[in-house]
Every structure is written in structure tokens, then in C-alpha cells.
Design a protein around this motif. Structure first.
Motif, PDB file in Angstrom:
ATOM      1  N   LYS A 127       0.795  -1.219   0.000  1.00 33.20           N
ATOM      2  CA  LYS A 127       0.000   0.000   0.000  1.00 33.20           C
ATOM      3  C   LYS A 127       0.832   1.276   0.000  1.00 33.20           C
ATOM      4  O   LYS A 127       0.293   2.352  -0.263  1.00 33.20           O
ATOM      5  CB  LYS A 127      -0.934   0.000   1.214  1.00 33.20           C
ATOM      6  CG  LYS A 127      -2.028  -1.057   1.105  1.00 33.20           C
ATOM      7  CD  LYS A 127      -3.025  -0.962   2.256  1.00 33.20           C
ATOM      8  CE  LYS A 127      -4.139  -1.985   2.100  1.00 33.20           C
ATOM      9  NZ  LYS A 127      -5.150  -1.897   3.183  1.00 33.20           N
ATOM     10  N   ASN A 131      -1.913   1.425  -5.088  1.00 37.31           N
ATOM     11  CA  ASN A 131      -3.258   1.534  -4.534  1.00 37.31           C
ATOM     12  C   ASN A 131      -3.877   0.135  -4.526  1.00 37.31           C
ATOM     13  O   ASN A 131      -4.704  -0.206  -5.382  1.00 37.31           O
ATOM     14  CB  ASN A 131      -4.091   2.508  -5.369  1.00 37.31           C
ATOM     15  CG  ASN A 131      -5.391   2.889  -4.682  1.00 37.31           C
ATOM     16  OD1 ASN A 131      -5.925   2.128  -3.893  1.00 37.31           O
ATOM     17  ND2 ASN A 131      -5.902   4.069  -5.006  1.00 37.31           N
ATOM     18  N   ASP A 133      -6.050  -1.486  -2.639  1.00 35.15           N
ATOM     19  CA  ASP A 133      -7.494  -1.668  -2.467  1.00 35.15           C
ATOM     20  C   ASP A 133      -8.239  -1.460  -3.788  1.00 35.15           C
ATOM     21  O   ASP A 133      -9.127  -2.249  -4.149  1.00 35.15           O
ATOM     22  CB  ASP A 133      -8.023  -0.708  -1.402  1.00 35.15           C
ATOM     23  CG  ASP A 133      -7.498  -1.047  -0.017  1.00 35.15           C
ATOM     24  OD1 ASP A 133      -7.145  -2.221   0.211  1.00 35.15           O
ATOM     25  OD2 ASP A 133      -7.423  -0.132   0.841  1.00 35.15           O
ATOM     26  N   LYS A 134      -7.880  -0.395  -4.495  1.00 36.52           N
ATOM     27  CA  LYS A 134      -8.550  -0.130  -5.772  1.00 36.52           C
ATOM     28  C   LYS A 134      -8.243  -1.218  -6.792  1.00 36.52           C
ATOM     29  O   LYS A 134      -9.127  -1.637  -7.560  1.00 36.52           O
ATOM     30  CB  LYS A 134      -8.124   1.233  -6.330  1.00 36.52           C
ATOM     31  CG  LYS A 134      -8.740   1.563  -7.682  1.00 36.52           C
ATOM     32  CD  LYS A 134      -8.283   2.914  -8.201  1.00 36.52           C
ATOM     33  CE  LYS A 134      -8.993   4.031  -7.467  1.00 36.52           C
ATOM     34  NZ  LYS A 134      -8.721   5.356  -8.092  1.00 36.52           N
ATOM     35  N   GLU A 137     -10.271  -4.279  -5.991  1.00 32.68           N
ATOM     36  CA  GLU A 137     -11.679  -4.038  -6.312  1.00 32.68           C
ATOM     37  C   GLU A 137     -11.948  -4.232  -7.795  1.00 32.68           C
ATOM     38  O   GLU A 137     -12.921  -4.906  -8.190  1.00 32.68           O
ATOM     39  CB  GLU A 137     -12.063  -2.623  -5.885  1.00 32.68           C
ATOM     40  CG  GLU A 137     -13.524  -2.276  -6.157  1.00 32.68           C
ATOM     41  CD  GLU A 137     -13.847  -0.839  -5.781  1.00 32.68           C
ATOM     42  OE1 GLU A 137     -14.934  -0.355  -6.167  1.00 32.68           O
ATOM     43  OE2 GLU A 137     -13.011  -0.194  -5.110  1.00 32.68           O
ATOM     44  N   ARG A 138     -11.082  -3.685  -8.646  1.00 30.38           N
ATOM     45  CA  ARG A 138     -11.259  -3.817 -10.088  1.00 30.38           C
ATOM     46  C   ARG A 138     -11.038  -5.265 -10.543  1.00 30.38           C
ATOM     47  O   ARG A 138     -11.727  -5.747 -11.445  1.00 30.38           O
ATOM     48  CB  ARG A 138     -10.281  -2.900 -10.807  1.00 30.38           C
ATOM     49  CG  ARG A 138     -10.623  -1.438 -10.737  1.00 30.38           C
ATOM     50  CD  ARG A 138     -11.902  -1.118 -11.516  1.00 30.38           C
ATOM     51  NE  ARG A 138     -12.152   0.306 -11.545  1.00 30.38           N
ATOM     52  CZ  ARG A 138     -11.728   1.127 -12.499  1.00 30.38           C
ATOM     53  NH1 ARG A 138     -11.000   0.650 -13.501  1.00 30.38           N
ATOM     54  NH2 ARG A 138     -12.012   2.406 -12.456  1.00 30.38           N
ATOM     55  N   THR A 225      -7.172  -4.563 -15.321  1.00 28.21           N
ATOM     56  CA  THR A 225      -8.111  -3.644 -14.664  1.00 28.21           C
ATOM     57  C   THR A 225      -8.452  -2.421 -15.508  1.00 28.21           C
ATOM     58  O   THR A 225      -9.475  -1.781 -15.265  1.00 28.21           O
ATOM     59  CB  THR A 225      -7.548  -3.150 -13.322  1.00 28.21           C
ATOM     60  OG1 THR A 225      -6.370  -2.347 -13.572  1.00 28.21           O
ATOM     61  CG2 THR A 225      -7.172  -4.327 -12.416  1.00 28.21           C
ATOM     62  N   LEU A 227      -6.843   0.271 -15.320  1.00 25.05           N
ATOM     63  CA  LEU A 227      -6.408   1.433 -14.563  1.00 25.05           C
ATOM     64  C   LEU A 227      -5.153   2.041 -15.181  1.00 25.05           C
ATOM     65  O   LEU A 227      -4.266   1.325 -15.648  1.00 25.05           O
ATOM     66  CB  LEU A 227      -6.130   1.053 -13.106  1.00 25.05           C
ATOM     67  CG  LEU A 227      -7.337   0.625 -12.265  1.00 25.05           C
ATOM     68  CD1 LEU A 227      -6.864   0.073 -10.924  1.00 25.05           C
ATOM     69  CD2 LEU A 227      -8.290   1.802 -12.054  1.00 25.05           C
ATOM     70  N   GLU A 231      -3.538   6.105 -11.521  1.00 22.96           N
ATOM     71  CA  GLU A 231      -4.575   5.525 -10.673  1.00 22.96           C
ATOM     72  C   GLU A 231      -4.052   4.337  -9.873  1.00 22.96           C
ATOM     73  O   GLU A 231      -4.588   4.008  -8.805  1.00 22.96           O
ATOM     74  CB  GLU A 231      -5.755   5.064 -11.525  1.00 22.96           C
ATOM     75  CG  GLU A 231      -6.461   6.178 -12.261  1.00 22.96           C
ATOM     76  CD  GLU A 231      -7.531   5.662 -13.207  1.00 22.96           C
ATOM     77  OE1 GLU A 231      -8.700   6.060 -13.048  1.00 22.96           O
ATOM     78  OE2 GLU A 231      -7.209   4.845 -14.086  1.00 22.96           O
ATOM     79  N   THR A 238      -5.926  11.113  -8.042  1.00 14.87           N
ATOM     80  CA  THR A 238      -7.271  10.626  -8.297  1.00 14.87           C
ATOM     81  C   THR A 238      -7.920  10.105  -7.026  1.00 14.87           C
ATOM     82  O   THR A 238      -9.146  10.117  -6.887  1.00 14.87           O
ATOM     83  CB  THR A 238      -7.246   9.516  -9.359  1.00 14.87           C
ATOM     84  OG1 THR A 238      -6.353   8.478  -8.931  1.00 14.87           O
ATOM     85  CG2 THR A 238      -6.785  10.054 -10.696  1.00 14.87           C
ATOM     86  N   ASP A 239      -7.098   9.633  -6.060  1.00 16.08           N
ATOM     87  CA  ASP A 239      -7.635   9.142  -4.800  1.00 16.08           C
ATOM     88  C   ASP A 239      -8.150  10.275  -3.934  1.00 16.08           C
ATOM     89  O   ASP A 239      -9.005  10.084  -3.081  1.00 16.08           O
ATOM     90  CB  ASP A 239      -6.576   8.368  -4.009  1.00 16.08           C
ATOM     91  CG  ASP A 239      -6.147   7.112  -4.747  1.00 16.08           C
ATOM     92  OD1 ASP A 239      -6.946   6.616  -5.531  1.00 16.08           O
ATOM     93  OD2 ASP A 239      -5.008   6.641  -4.505  1.00 16.08           O
TER      94      ASP A 239
END
Length: 242
Positions: A127, A131, A133-134, A137-138, A225, A227, A231, A238-239
Motif C-alpha cells: 500500500k 493503490n 485496495d482499488k 476491487e477492479r 483492470t 487502470l 490511478e 485521483t484518490d
């Protein structure tokens, strides 16, 4: 009334120039210039030279209060080098030590894949760098998590390979340069030259390989993803947008 609230450990910011200066340049110059009997002598120069990376490594471990397997091995490496020189052991032990440290890291990277905490996540996919977590998620939204895990495992094998490369190169460099008896002025001079040469001959190629692995990891994340790089990186602008 005293405040008993424990202060959080300060965040670690990379300082590559200071690390290079304290761990390589200064110790090498001490070994090559101050090992003569008219100055500090072989043992005195060796102790002073090793005090810099040893003190710096201990300072960082204590200040940031975070266990770091790689940093710990670096401290062990410095202590072993001092022991070999001060005890006047055979040079073969120096070559073995030089190969063993990155070799152990490479093995640890492979072994960690069988645990809950693979080192690839600690070193690259974490982390503070990405990113996470993002990205997860994707990956879950697209059903690409299994494919990503497969490629992450491939990156792990590549990462361990960089450490095995360093292990072999360290052994070759030590055998090639350090040929004088431990505890002599010539031994210190050769040790200093080996330390200086290890950066362009080993550290830089290893760094390039690590950058290639990171690029492979980024391309994998982007392909699965969609991204963009800004990102994917941690603490991106962007966060911060609502």
C-alpha cells in the motif's frame, strides 16, 4: 499531567544518496586510505569503516521501529565481514558470506510464497507503493483475480532470480578482487575496491531487473483492470478527488 500517548513511528522516506554515501563510499575510502600502519592500521580502519553502515542500519531500524528482514540481513552481513577481517579467517569465507546474504533473501522470497505474507507483496505490491485496495476491487469486478495471482507468482520467481543473480555475482567479485590475507592492509584495500565495484557491477543491474519486474507488474495490473499508472500508484491525485 503527563501525556502517555505513544507517538507513531515516523514514516520512512528513501534517501538513496545518503545510503550510498554511508554504506559504500565512506567505508570504501576508509579501507583504501587509512589502513596503513602509519594511520589506523588494518584492524582500526576495518572497524571504523564497518561502523558507518552498521550504525546507519541500526539507527534506521530503531528510528522507524519496524522489522525489516532485508535490513536485518544487511546488518548481519556487516558484522560477519568485520568478524572475518578481525579474526583473520580464510578469504573463502568472505566469498561465501557475500553470496549467502542475497542468496538467503532469494530463498526467503520463494519460501514466502507458501505463507500468508509473500515477500513480493512486502517489497513491490504494497500500500505504500500501489493503490492495492482499488486494484483488488477492479480485479474482483472483472473476475481477473486468479489470473492476477498467477502473474504475481511469476513476478515472485523473477524477483527471487534477481537475488540469486546478486549472489553469484557477489561470489565471483569477492573471489576475483579479494586475494590477500584477512587482517592485512592489502586485504582492506581490496575489500574497499570490491565494495565500490559492487555498486556498478551488481547493484545497478539488480536495480534494473527490479524496475523491469515492477513494469511487468504494472502492465499486468493495467491489462486486467484498465487502470492508468496514476490511478495505480499509491496516494495518487485521483484518490484525493471526492
Amino acid at each position: 499531567m503527563t501525556d502517555t500517548t505513544q507517538m507513531p513511528a515516523p514514516s520512512h522516506k528513501p534517501r538513496p544518496f545518503i545510503d550510498l554515501l554511508i554504506s559504500i563510499v565512506i567505508p570504501s575510502l576508509i579501507l583504501m586510505k587509512l589502513s596503513g600502519e602509519a594511520r589506523l592500521g588494518p584492524d582500526g580502519a576495518l572497524v571504523l569503516a564497518l561502523a558507518f553502515p552498521l550504525g546507519w542500519g541500526a539507527f534506521e531500524l530503531i528510528k522507524y521501529r519496524k522489522f525489516n528482514f532485508v535490513a536485518l540481513l544487511g546488518l548481519v552481513s556487516v558484522i560477519l565481514t568485520g568478524g572475518i577481517g578481525l579474526l583473520h579467517l580464510d578469504n573463502q569465507w568472505l566469498a561465501i558470506k557475500e553470496a549467502a546474504i542475497p542468496g538467503l533473501i532469494g530463498i526467503a522470497v520463494l519460501v514466502s510464497t507458501r505463507t500468508r505474507y509473500p515477500l513480493i507483496r512486502t517489497l513491490l505490491f504494497n500500500k505504500t507503493v500501489l493503490n492495492v485496495d482499488k486494484i483488488h476491487e477492479r480485479l474482483e469486478q472483472g473476475g481477473h483475480t486468479p489470473r492476477f495471482e498467477t502473474r504475481l507468482m511469476r513476478a515472485t520467481y523473477l524477483l527471487s532470480g534477481t537475488f540469486f543473480f546478486s549472489s553469484v555475482m557477489n561470489y565471483v567479485l569477492a573471489k576475483w578482487i579479494v586475494t590477500s590475507p584477512a587482517g592485512s592492509e592489502a586485504f582492506n584495500d581490496e575489500l574497499g575496491r570490491m565494495t565500490l565495484l559492487s555498486y556498478p557491477m551488481i547493484a545497478i543491474p539488480s536495480m534494473i531487473m527490479l524496475m523491469a519486474i515492477f513494469y511487468y507488474l504494472w502492465r499486468t495490473i493495467h491489462d486486467l483492470t484498465g487502470l492508468k499508472l496514476e490511478e495505480i500508484m499509491a496516494n495518487s491525485e485521483t484518490d484525493k478527488q471526492p
